[in-house]
Design a protein around this motif. Structure first.
Motif, PDB file in Angstrom:
ATOM      1  N   GLU A   1      -0.929  -7.306 -14.087  1.00 61.83           N
ATOM      2  CA  GLU A   1      -1.291  -8.788 -13.324  1.00 61.83           C
ATOM      3  C   GLU A   1      -1.430  -8.393 -11.974  1.00 61.83           C
ATOM      4  N   LYS A   2      -1.578  -7.172 -11.637  1.00 61.11           N
ATOM      5  CA  LYS A   2      -1.922  -6.828 -10.022  1.00 61.11           C
ATOM      6  C   LYS A   2      -3.439  -6.675 -10.011  1.00 61.11           C
ATOM      7  N   LYS A   3      -4.323  -5.928  -8.869  1.00 65.24           N
ATOM      8  CA  LYS A   3      -5.203  -4.558  -9.011  1.00 65.24           C
ATOM      9  C   LYS A   3      -5.258  -3.940  -7.799  1.00 65.24           C
ATOM     10  N   VAL A   4      -5.025  -2.860  -7.966  1.00 63.76           N
ATOM     11  CA  VAL A   4      -5.445  -1.582  -7.157  1.00 63.76           C
ATOM     12  C   VAL A   4      -6.346  -0.633  -6.733  1.00 63.76           C
ATOM     13  N   LEU A   5      -6.175  -0.885  -5.681  1.00 72.03           N
ATOM     14  CA  LEU A   5      -7.555   0.415  -5.135  1.00 72.03           C
ATOM     15  C   LEU A   5      -6.960   1.383  -5.580  1.00 72.03           C
ATOM     16  N   LEU A   6      -7.373   2.762  -5.789  1.00 69.08           N
ATOM     17  CA  LEU A   6      -6.847   3.852  -5.501  1.00 69.08           C
ATOM     18  C   LEU A   6      -8.937   4.879  -4.747  1.00 69.08           C
ATOM     19  N   LEU A   7      -7.871   5.332  -3.753  1.00 67.90           N
ATOM     20  CA  LEU A   7      -8.916   5.722  -2.327  1.00 67.90           C
ATOM     21  C   LEU A   7      -8.721   7.247  -2.419  1.00 67.90           C
ATOM     22  N   PRO A   8      -8.942   8.073  -3.630  1.00 64.29           N
ATOM     23  CA  PRO A   8      -9.119   9.209  -3.688  1.00 64.29           C
ATOM     24  C   PRO A   8      -9.572  10.186  -2.315  1.00 64.29           C
ATOM     25  N   LEU A   9      -8.432  11.183  -1.609  1.00 62.94           N
ATOM     26  CA  LEU A   9      -8.817  12.173  -0.910  1.00 62.94           C
ATOM     27  C   LEU A   9      -8.610  13.383  -1.067  1.00 62.94           C
ATOM     28  N   LYS A  10      -9.200  14.559  -0.022  1.00 66.51           N
ATOM     29  CA  LYS A  10      -8.859  15.611  -0.639  1.00 66.51           C
ATOM     30  C   LYS A  10      -7.699  15.880  -0.785  1.00 66.51           C
ATOM     31  N   LYS A  11      -6.649  15.836   0.378  1.00 69.16           N
ATOM     32  CA  LYS A  11      -5.368  15.926   0.103  1.00 69.16           C
ATOM     33  C   LYS A  11      -4.380  14.608   0.324  1.00 69.16           C
ATOM     34  N   GLY A  12      -4.882  14.144  -0.038  1.00 64.77           N
ATOM     35  CA  GLY A  12      -4.196  12.498  -0.518  1.00 64.77           C
ATOM     36  C   GLY A  12      -4.566  11.260  -1.057  1.00 64.77           C
ATOM     37  N   ILE A  13      -3.959  10.095  -1.894  1.00 62.21           N
ATOM     38  CA  ILE A  13      -4.713   9.442  -2.143  1.00 62.21           C
ATOM     39  C   ILE A  13      -3.433   8.450  -1.582  1.00 62.21           C
ATOM     40  N   PHE A  14      -4.905   7.328  -1.580  1.00 61.06           N
ATOM     41  CA  PHE A  14      -4.347   6.051  -1.082  1.00 61.06           C
ATOM     42  C   PHE A  14      -4.611   4.639  -2.213  1.00 61.06           C
ATOM     43  N   PHE A  15      -3.620   4.016  -2.486  1.00 56.24           N
ATOM     44  CA  PHE A  15      -2.683   3.125  -3.562  1.00 56.24           C
ATOM     45  C   PHE A  15      -2.831   2.115  -2.575  1.00 56.24           C
TER      46      PHE A  15
ATOM     47  N   GLY B   1       0.763  -0.817  -0.313  1.00 55.65           N
ATOM     48  CA  GLY B   1       0.018  -0.169   0.120  1.00 55.65           C
ATOM     49  C   GLY B   1       1.028   1.581   0.014  1.00 55.65           C
ATOM     50  N   PHE B   2       0.661   2.048  -0.535  1.00 57.97           N
ATOM     51  CA  PHE B   2       1.132   3.886  -0.548  1.00 57.97           C
ATOM     52  C   PHE B   2       0.285   4.840  -0.515  1.00 57.97           C
ATOM     53  N   PHE B   3       0.620   5.638   0.556  1.00 61.36           N
ATOM     54  CA  PHE B   3       0.285   7.505   0.455  1.00 61.36           C
ATOM     55  C   PHE B   3       0.840   8.055  -0.188  1.00 61.36           C
ATOM     56  N   TYR B   4      -0.039   8.980  -0.592  1.00 63.85           N
ATOM     57  CA  TYR B   4       0.773  10.056  -1.764  1.00 63.85           C
ATOM     58  C   TYR B   4       0.174  11.388  -1.118  1.00 63.85           C
ATOM     59  N   LEU B   5       0.945  12.382  -1.143  1.00 58.93           N
ATOM     60  CA  LEU B   5      -0.491  13.658  -0.713  1.00 58.93           C
ATOM     61  C   LEU B   5       0.023  14.795  -2.078  1.00 58.93           C
ATOM     62  N   ILE B   6      -1.455  15.040  -2.669  1.00 63.12           N
ATOM     63  CA  ILE B   6      -1.641  15.860  -3.955  1.00 63.12           C
ATOM     64  C   ILE B   6      -1.657  16.979  -3.116  1.00 63.12           C
ATOM     65  N   ASP B   7      -1.313  17.946  -4.294  1.00 59.62           N
ATOM     66  CA  ASP B   7      -1.558  19.689  -4.738  1.00 59.62           C
ATOM     67  C   ASP B   7      -2.825  20.014  -5.219  1.00 59.62           C
ATOM     68  N   GLU B   8      -3.162  21.129  -5.210  1.00 59.37           N
ATOM     69  CA  GLU B   8      -3.905  21.393  -6.059  1.00 59.37           C
ATOM     70  C   GLU B   8      -4.345  21.468  -7.831  1.00 59.37           C
ATOM     71  N   ASN B   9      -2.926  21.027  -7.833  1.00 57.99           N
ATOM     72  CA  ASN B   9      -2.464  21.034  -9.736  1.00 57.99           C
ATOM     73  C   ASN B   9      -2.448  19.172  -9.425  1.00 57.99           C
ATOM     74  N   ASN B  10      -2.768  18.516  -8.687  1.00 58.27           N
ATOM     75  CA  ASN B  10      -2.824  17.286  -9.420  1.00 58.27           C
ATOM     76  C   ASN B  10      -1.508  17.302  -9.439  1.00 58.27           C
ATOM     77  N   THR B  11      -0.495  17.421  -8.188  1.00 55.40           N
ATOM     78  CA  THR B  11       0.581  16.938  -8.029  1.00 55.40           C
ATOM     79  C   THR B  11       1.217  16.376  -7.151  1.00 55.40           C
ATOM     80  N   LEU B  12       1.808  14.716  -7.483  1.00 53.30           N
ATOM     81  CA  LEU B  12       1.704  13.769  -6.612  1.00 53.30           C
ATOM     82  C   LEU B  12       2.664  13.859  -5.683  1.00 53.30           C
ATOM     83  N   TYR B  13       3.059  13.886  -4.595  1.00 56.24           N
ATOM     84  CA  TYR B  13       4.032  13.499  -3.489  1.00 56.24           C
ATOM     85  C   TYR B  13       3.944  11.979  -2.659  1.00 56.24           C
ATOM     86  N   LYS B  14       5.145  11.420  -3.064  1.00 55.57           N
ATOM     87  CA  LYS B  14       5.404  10.219  -2.099  1.00 55.57           C
ATOM     88  C   LYS B  14       5.572  10.593  -0.231  1.00 55.57           C
ATOM     89  N   TYR B  15       4.692   9.946   0.019  1.00 59.26           N
ATOM     90  CA  TYR B  15       4.570  10.002   1.088  1.00 59.26           C
ATOM     91  C   TYR B  15       4.879   8.619   2.191  1.00 59.26           C
TER      92      TYR B  15
END
Length: 537
Positions: free
Chosen positions: A87-101, A42-56
């Protein structure tokens, strides 16, 4: 199956918001999501107003994920969904200021339920992440503020140190300048008199100019010296019992030639010729002389009034002139150093703008104040207010001395030394007060006695009225009588006190509505204050 889903939902829901530290909170949530839903990573990324991802954060610490794939997938953040990746499935959980993969190796997972569950968790996740980010912002701001505070304190200490060096330099320079200047003044004054008639008129005039300019310079040096002493806390006060009426009368006589030379009337009035203060005669004279000099300097014609007034707590000296006056919006500036009401005033009348600043500081040191009232073009009124009970402020007691020219005079004024920000007050009472206590209940009266001892009150105890009659041959300021412990009729002794005009407080178990009586139940709470009031404290 239903119970398993319920348990899974409970565990995932409970993992959210258990910490206000973002890293700790995300780590707990990500671990629970991966382990409880049988994911592999699992991964968590922070995301800004321009939809730019930052590894967290990553579940296994790798933080490795195909960035191109992720950037493609985040174009649609409308809902929780699953996409295929190698060959994997990734669940994308979008939030206001971040995303869980959440990455799944096993495709047999009930994604319909998992998606529905994560969709219900979005609100709580958003609130928790916002709270963590706000706390982090506050911590960052506090760090910046603490750093700035530390820098400001360091700068303040440097400024204080620099100001101290400046004050010491000015004080030393003033002393160094006064030594040759005094010689110049003495010699020029003697030469200006021209007793041997060896100088012509022009040379005498030049000597007078030298002497006049030297006196002006001496005044400036003395002002700078006073300001330096005040700033450094090195100013000393010499307290003595002073007749304020006579002090002002001498000053008026001294200033009269100056006012007469300008064609001004100088009037002095007072309600009494016997107004005494325990204060610094020299400093009071310095303040009043400055106020009178200003009145004469800034008045072209008319009258200058010096009025001495008295009220219950203070003595007020008013200096009223009919001079140029001060604009109301500028009147607050006159007590600031090196400032006058107008720049043109300095050019026309001279002066440094230090006189009133020094006078104000000295008045405050003496426990008083100076107030100014004025209208432009109509004159000014300056009031020096001095307390009857000397209250020396912001100066250590080693800088204050007390004396009396007449050894028979007993100085009864209370001198309070106020050390500024501290709450400690040292009281010096030169005249001790004496209290006679008759038939007292020692246990009840003991704490009162201790408190009175601290107030420098002398206590004498009697067990009977007969003994009290003998003791009262000496003078006492107050008598305290315990009515209930008396073997004989107390009223006979009370009549004796009334006949001799002796102050008394009678302690009684009965409630009697008279000023001299105090109910015994109130001894602990009210007796001490009542005694001090009777003693005039």
């Amino acid at each position: 199956m239903f119970m398993e889903h319920l348990a899974l939902t409970y565990k995932c829901h409970s993992s959210i918001g258990n910490s206000l530290d973002l890293n700790s909170m995300i780590k707990e949530v990500l671990t629970t999501f991966v382990e409880e839903t049988n994911a592999t990573n699992g991964f968590f990324y922070l995301i800004d107003e321009n939809n730019t991802l930052y590894k967290y954060l990553a579940y296994d610490g790798s933080l490795e994920c195909n960035k191109d794939i992720l950037n493609e997938q985040i174009k649609d953040l409308s809902c929780v969904r699953v996409f295929d990746f190698e060959e994997k499935k990734v669940l994308l959980l979008p939030l206001k200021k971040g995303i869980f993969f959440i990455v799944y190796q096993n495709s047999d997972i009930n994604f319909e339920f998992v998606i529905s569950m994560f969709q219900d968790l979005i609100v709580k996740l958003n609130i928790s992440i916002d709270a963590c980010l706000n706390v982090q912002k506050m911590k960052n701001k506090n760090k910046i503020l603490n750093h700035l505070t530390s820098e400001l304190k360091e700068q303040q200490n440097k400024l204080v140190e620099s100001d101290k060096y400046k004050s010491n330099f000015l004080a030393n320079m003033s002393h160094e300048l006064k030594t040759p200047l005094n010689s110049i003044l003495v010699i020029s004054s003697i030469m200006a008199k021209n007793k041997n008639q060896k100088l012509d008129e022009e040379q005498v005039r030049n000597m007078k100019i030298i002497n006049s300019c030297g006196n002006d310079l001496l005044i400036l040096i003395n002002d700078i010296l006073d300001i330096s002493k005040i700033e450094a806390g090195e100013i000393s006060l010499h307290l003595s019992k002073t007749n304020i009426f006579e002090l002002i009368e001498d000053l008026v006589s001294e200033m009269l030639p100056l006012s007469t030379e300008k064609g001004l009337k100088l009037n002095y009035s007072s309600i009494s010729k016997e107004l005494f203060l325990l204060s610094d005669r020299h400093r009071i004279k310095q303040i009043i002389k400055n106020l009178m000099s200003n009145a004469i300097k800034f008045t072209e014609k008319g009258t200058i009034e010096i009025i001495l007034e008295e009220n219950a707590n203070d003595i007020t000296i008013k200096v009223i002139d009919e001079g140029i006056g001060i604009a109301k919006e500028k009147i607050t500036y006159v007590f600031e150093r090196f400032k006058q009401a107008d720049g043109s005033t300095t050019r026309k009348y001279g002066g440094t703008g230090l006189g009133l600043a020094i006078s104000k500081e000295l008045a405050i040191l003496l426990g008083g104040d100076i107030k100014a009232f004025s209208d432009l073009g109509k004159g000014s009124t300056f009031e020096l207010i001095l307390p009857k009970k000397t209250n020396i402020k912001n100066i250590s007691d080693d800088k204050v001395s007390i004396s009396s020219r007449d050894e028979n005079i007993v100085i009864e004024d209370i001198v309070l030394f106020d050390m500024g920000e501290t709450d400690i007050k040292v009281e010096t009472v030169i005249k001790d007060e004496r209290i006679l206590v008759i038939n007292s209940d020692y246990v009840t009266f003991f704490p009162i006695a201790v408190a009175l001892k601290k107030q420098n009150v002398i206590l004498t105890y009697c067990k009977s009225f007969q003994e009290a009659y003998n003791v009262l041959e000496n003078e006492y300021d107050l008598i305290i009588i315990d009515e209930d412990n008396s073997d004989i009729d107390v009223f006979e002794f009370l009549d004796y006190c009334k006949e001799k005009n002796l102050k008394k407080i009678v302690l009684s178990s009965k409630k009697i509505d008279e000023d001299d009586y105090l109910e015994k139940e109130l001894v602990k709470s009210e007796l001490l204050n009542k005694i001090l009031n009777y003693l005039g404290r």
